[in-house]
Design a protein around this motif. Structure first.
Motif, short mmCIF file in Angstrom:
data_model
loop_
_atom_site.label_atom_id
_atom_site.label_comp_id
_atom_site.label_asym_id
_atom_site.label_seq_id
_atom_site.Cartn_x
_atom_site.Cartn_y
_atom_site.Cartn_z
N GLY A 184 0.50 -1.27 -0.13
CA GLY A 184 -0.02 -0.01 0.28
C GLY A 184 1.02 1.50 -0.10
O GLY A 184 1.95 1.16 0.20
N CYS A 185 0.09 2.66 0.02
CA CYS A 185 0.74 3.46 -0.03
C CYS A 185 1.70 4.13 1.60
O CYS A 185 2.56 4.66 1.30
CB CYS A 185 0.19 4.88 -0.60
SG CYS A 185 0.51 6.12 -0.64
N ILE A 186 0.70 3.38 2.22
CA ILE A 186 1.01 3.58 4.11
C ILE A 186 2.53 3.15 4.35
O ILE A 186 3.00 3.94 4.46
CB ILE A 186 -0.13 2.89 4.47
CG1 ILE A 186 -0.30 3.45 5.87
CG2 ILE A 186 0.51 1.44 5.27
CD1 ILE A 186 -1.15 5.40 5.49
N LEU A 189 4.71 5.98 2.55
CA LEU A 189 5.18 6.57 3.07
C LEU A 189 5.90 6.73 4.14
O LEU A 189 7.24 7.10 4.45
CB LEU A 189 3.60 7.36 3.73
CG LEU A 189 2.87 7.83 2.47
CD1 LEU A 189 1.53 8.19 2.91
CD2 LEU A 189 3.36 8.85 1.67
N TYR A 210 -4.82 14.26 5.09
CA TYR A 210 -5.05 12.66 5.52
C TYR A 210 -5.05 12.35 6.43
O TYR A 210 -3.51 12.31 6.84
CB TYR A 210 -4.74 11.91 3.99
CG TYR A 210 -4.15 10.77 4.81
CD1 TYR A 210 -5.91 10.10 4.79
CD2 TYR A 210 -3.64 9.29 4.38
CE1 TYR A 210 -5.75 8.35 5.10
CE2 TYR A 210 -3.41 8.17 4.77
CZ TYR A 210 -5.09 7.58 4.95
OH TYR A 210 -5.01 6.69 4.65
N ILE A 256 -0.30 16.17 -1.46
CA ILE A 256 -0.74 15.24 -2.10
C ILE A 256 -1.44 15.90 -2.81
O ILE A 256 -2.02 16.95 -3.13
CB ILE A 256 -2.00 14.50 -0.60
CG1 ILE A 256 -1.84 14.43 0.93
CG2 ILE A 256 -2.65 13.68 -1.80
CD1 ILE A 256 -2.99 13.50 1.67
N ASN A 261 -6.26 14.57 -0.15
CA ASN A 261 -7.55 14.30 0.49
C ASN A 261 -6.70 15.69 2.14
O ASN A 261 -6.31 14.57 2.46
CB ASN A 261 -7.52 12.45 1.05
CG ASN A 261 -7.85 12.34 1.89
OD1 ASN A 261 -8.27 12.68 2.80
ND2 ASN A 261 -8.00 11.02 2.32
N ASP A 289 2.67 12.25 -1.87
CA ASP A 289 1.28 11.18 -1.61
C ASP A 289 0.71 11.05 -3.56
O ASP A 289 -0.46 12.09 -3.00
CB ASP A 289 0.74 11.37 -1.26
CG ASP A 289 -0.18 10.42 -0.23
OD1 ASP A 289 -1.05 9.48 -1.74
OD2 ASP A 289 -0.70 9.45 0.52
N THR A 291 -2.31 9.04 -4.21
CA THR A 291 -3.21 8.45 -4.08
C THR A 291 -3.78 8.66 -5.28
O THR A 291 -5.31 7.57 -5.31
CB THR A 291 -3.63 8.18 -2.39
OG1 THR A 291 -2.23 7.34 -2.01
CG2 THR A 291 -4.85 7.49 -2.51
N TYR A 292 -4.80 9.32 -4.88
CA TYR A 292 -5.86 9.85 -5.94
C TYR A 292 -5.35 10.25 -7.19
O TYR A 292 -7.11 10.56 -7.77
CB TYR A 292 -6.71 11.23 -5.15
CG TYR A 292 -7.68 10.55 -3.78
CD1 TYR A 292 -8.75 9.02 -3.77
CD2 TYR A 292 -6.79 10.20 -2.57
CE1 TYR A 292 -8.59 8.63 -2.62
CE2 TYR A 292 -7.45 9.68 -1.30
CZ TYR A 292 -8.24 9.41 -1.21
OH TYR A 292 -8.59 8.80 -0.73
N SER A 318 -0.46 4.42 -5.19
CA SER A 318 -1.34 2.98 -4.71
C SER A 318 -2.69 2.27 -5.06
O SER A 318 -2.72 3.01 -6.61
CB SER A 318 -2.46 3.76 -3.12
OG SER A 318 -3.36 2.57 -2.70
N HIS A 320 -5.33 1.07 -4.32
CA HIS A 320 -6.12 0.66 -3.95
C HIS A 320 -7.32 1.96 -3.98
O HIS A 320 -8.90 0.62 -3.68
CB HIS A 320 -5.39 1.46 -2.04
CG HIS A 320 -6.79 1.38 -0.82
ND1 HIS A 320 -6.29 1.46 0.45
CD2 HIS A 320 -7.78 2.06 -1.46
CE1 HIS A 320 -7.23 1.57 0.90
NE2 HIS A 320 -8.03 1.40 0.50
N LYS A 321 -7.13 3.07 -4.37
CA LYS A 321 -8.49 3.49 -4.84
C LYS A 321 -9.67 2.97 -6.24
O LYS A 321 -9.74 3.52 -6.63
CB LYS A 321 -8.27 5.37 -4.97
CG LYS A 321 -7.76 5.12 -3.59
CD LYS A 321 -8.41 5.39 -2.28
CE LYS A 321 -7.92 5.46 -0.95
NZ LYS A 321 -8.59 5.69 -0.02
N ARG A 328 -3.95 -4.04 -1.00
CA ARG A 328 -3.18 -3.92 -0.69
C ARG A 328 -1.78 -4.34 -1.23
O ARG A 328 -0.04 -4.29 -1.00
CB ARG A 328 -2.96 -4.44 1.03
CG ARG A 328 -3.65 -4.82 1.56
CD ARG A 328 -4.24 -3.30 2.69
NE ARG A 328 -3.07 -2.87 3.07
CZ ARG A 328 -3.24 -1.28 3.20
NH1 ARG A 328 -3.86 -0.51 1.81
NH2 ARG A 328 -1.69 -0.90 3.13
#
Ligand SMILES: Cc1ncc(COP(=O)(O)O)c(C=O)c1O
Ligand SMILES: Cc1ncc(COP(=O)(O)O)c(C=O)c1O
Lengths: 485, 485
Positions: A184-186, A189, A210, A256, A261, A289, A291-292, A318, A320-321, A328
């Motif tokens: 995951g992106c987490i 990070l 976020y 981001i 976010n 980041d 992510t989106y 990620s 994820h989205k 993950r």
């Protein structure tokens, strides 16, 4: 007085039916005569109710035919207020952010069902479940021994190639060998932060940002410095410049830039270029980041990394989205810290298991993935616009709202003095989950905000839930503000 | 002289055939007559060769039938020398352990094929690949939406239950809710260390210990204090007691009590009880790495955690060595740090993806898993014993060796002054990979050691590789030592 409230109640009844989708645009409202019969009201009450709906722009009268439901007009709300970018930020390190955030999350989890405006990822049916299942099956049939062999170092070659190829779309040139696949992106990070900074160091972040990032910083013992962020343009580069001068112990900036976010905004290209140059000039690592990004209505905006010529930007993303929350998977480009990040990844979790990577490489390398993304973007945009309309229509006066061009998050500024946490509590009692502004900062600066996520299909149930949420907001607006309005 | 070397060469030829498995126990050696014919040697040379093999205990003469291959007698080597447990350890923090270790690993990886005595996990064909594949397929068919749904918090319930049930075998009572599923034991160790200590803190570890642990400590900025460890009994509790008095900044002890890497030994029960009590009394967290426990010849020895009554022991384990290296699964019990570990896990990688967990729960909950483990234990024991025999037979005089009762690792003490790194280099040139003692400590204390892993089936190729390794050792024994021997 009696009749007054009667026609209002009748209008409200049909308003709900229209906004909830029971009556669709083009449908005919029951005739005045049948309204009189069904609801046991007088002619004047029935007519007043219809006129009221007409005034609200929900129906139109057509000569000799009656009232017809209109496609809702979009009421426009004022955008969220700009921060003061000239103030020097104060390094608030709220050591209990994890507890605060997880308390909110746990209360939402406990609810189980009902509308969820707190969740920032679409439900499973938005994703290519069947195609991914088939890709997994294929990978299992071809290479079952992957399950029981030592994992190859640094991620699956096919996935790294696909990701490097996809990165071209966001202006980034990366060799497959530079791609580091993560949980995951987490995890990306975490690795990025651990590569460039140490416990006790200060990291500049957006305000709001976020909550997961604030949790990561807290868990690593790093201090978040919240930099004023413009709700439509992202982190203020001027404010960051001030902060870098005021706090020489800032080791990195985490931002981001695309469909932020919780703000939803995209940093304009010119600002991206300035930000990259500033960090480079000041010798501060820039962690991005993204992510989106892939959920932009018109495709992904360019990454900050596209302006990076020296390896000072660490790119994190990620799957994820856009593809598979349940797998993950995330990935990153480590810039000049690549070797250190590989070391940390090896010492932290070892390279990711190859099976899921093989399957995702298979799918992401296909045209189906592009078709899926295109569909997902339309769906997310529609939901976001429906939600923005509903908020504009139902939330009390004084509410402010941005209109993002991608992603599924709306950042709502409530009338002055309205407690987002109060709204959260009230709405929860009515079975509606939403993310209070307090989750997105170590400070109390965003207590009168809500992040409303529109990850789910906009149905009649959604419409009902938005109205319950609007009621909760209305009930929390302080008397003084109500009097003023 | 001529004939002398001739019969010796003939004997060596058949010795190789016997040790390499070309001639199995019970097989008849070619008759003296046919030896004369095949090798063009005299009667006396043929007879001398047979007698020589008889003296070596490799064959026996049966009246009127000839010479028959014997089951090899086990030559017994002296055990590895005991450390001085009364010395106060010095906190050597070798900051380059990752680079040192990864240089060794990279050189091994580069070789690709050939015998691998450096790898501490069996190859894929030792594991239930087909059954796991089927379990994955079933999980995919039943719940494909898992791929695309948000991951449930804290691991898959079915896997947590199975693991809690299996923990009973090692004397541990744990509720499924306490089980935290991780990305391998390595993530568990990271989380445990981050939960109880901070960068700059000192952590007591065994000497020698698993290089991966030293890398984790280095990556977290923690200092490893190497505590004298008895090659047959594990960490010296007395030495640890001294160390805890000398260094009050020790925050935790990390130990591998069962089938230690690299020692292979199991800490006796009485020592386990003392260790748990000591750490509890001194207020120092005890982190247990039970990666190899399940590979005990007679089943898993009890965990340290079995003696823990206060939550001071953090238990970490892996599915890497017993089931599926390629799935990167591990798990842990956080004791009194459970909540903090859950927070760190969430902030570091989020809960693990559920699909693999569902499949592994399915398999580990079945009788097939027990049958697989029983078979694996026999196989690993046989390989270990073959390898120990071969080392005893071929390594130069002065070599010392333990005889572990489980696992696949042999810790070999070379004749005084012999460089394990020199052996590593030499053997690599001959296509044989082995782990030099230098990988297992921040100090140079184990330079005259090798860790020989017997993860692979013991074949004729293995036998050949052991002899190449023995030759490399012999070539590295210093002249002085050779003269003395
Ligand atoms: C901005 C942002 N970054 C990172 C993450 C975490 O990403 P992942 O689920 O890939 O670890 C999220 C998830 O919500 C997010 O919104
Ligand atoms: C003692 C020990 N601990 C931990 C590990 C790492 O375990 P995993 O592969 O489950 O992360 C190993 C792997 O070799 C090991 O030998």
């Amino acid at each position: 007085m009696e009749t007054d409230s009667l026609y209002l109640r009748l209008a409200a009844h049909y308003r709900r039916a229209i906004l909830g989708g029971v009556l669709a645009p083009g449908d005919r409202l029951p005739s005045v005569r049948s309204l009189m019969q069904s609801h046991h009201v007088s002619l004047s009450t029935a007519v007043q109710a219809c006129r009221r709906l007409e005034e609200e722009g929900l129906v139109e009268a057509r000569p000799r035919s009656g009232y017809f439901v209109l496609r809702p007009r979009r009421p426009v709300l004022a955008p969220v207020r700009e921060p003061d970018v000239s103030r020097t930020p104060d390094p608030a390190q709220y050591v209990g952010i994890h507890d605060r955030v997880s308390a909110f999350i746990a209360r939402c989890e406990a609810m189980g069902s009902g509308s969820n405006f707190a969740m920032a990822a679409p439900p499973a049916e938005f994703f290519p479940v069947e195609a991914l299942k088939q890709a997994m099956m294929r990978a299992l049939r071809r290479h079952p021994e992957m399950l029981c062999s030592r994992v190859p170092p640094q991620g699956h070659p096919a996935l790294r190639s696909v990701l490097a190829r996809r990165a071209l779309e966001i202006g980034v040139q990366a060799h497959p060998d530079e791609v580091i696949v993560t949980h995951g992106c987490i995890e990306a990070l975490n690795l990025a932060l651990r590569a460039v900074a140490r416990p006790g160091d200060t990291i500049a972040v957006e305000s709001p940002t976020y909550f997961g990032l604030l949790q990561v910083l807290e868990s690593l013992g790093m201090r978040a410095l919240e930099v004023p962020t413009r709700p439509q343009h992202g982190m203020s580069v001027d404010a960051l410049d001030l902060a870098l001068q005021a706090y020489p112990d800032i080791r990195a900036v985490v931002t981001i830039p695309n469909h932020h976010n919780p703000l939803g905004c995209v940093m304009p290209d010119a600002e991206k270029a300035r930000l990259v140059a500033l960090c480079e000039r000041r010798g501060v690592a820039l962690i991005e980041d993204d992510t989106y990004g892939a959920l932009g209505d018109a495709g992904p905006p360019p990454a900050l990394k596209a302006w990076d010529t020296t390896g000072n930007v660490i790119y994190c993303a990620s799957m994820h989205k856009t593809l598979a929350p349940g797998m993950r998977l995330g990935w990153m480009l480590g810039g000049r810290w690549s070797r250190r990040i590989e070391m940390l990844k090896f010492a932290q979790t070892r390279p990711n298991e190859p099976l899921a990577q093989a399957a995702v490489a298979d799918y992401m390398g296909s045209k189906s993935y592009d078709r899926h993304l295109a569909r997902l973007r339309v769906r997310v945009r529609n939901q976001r616009e429906e939600m923005a309309d509903a908020i504009a229509r139902h939330f009390p006066e004084g509410t402010r709202l941005n209109a993002p061009s991608g992603g599924m998050l709306l950042w709502v500024e409530l009338p002055a003095g309205t407690s987002g946490t109060g709204v959260f509590e009230r709405a929860l009692r009515d079975g509606v989950r939403v993310a209070p502004g307090a989750m997105f900062s170590n400070s109390d600066r965003y207590d009168h905000f809500l992040r409303v996520s529109c990850a789910e299909d906009y149905t009649a149930a959604t419409a009902r839930a938005v109205r319950l949420l609007a009621d909760a907001v209305a009930a929390e607006v302080p008397r003084t503000a109500r009097a003023a309005a």
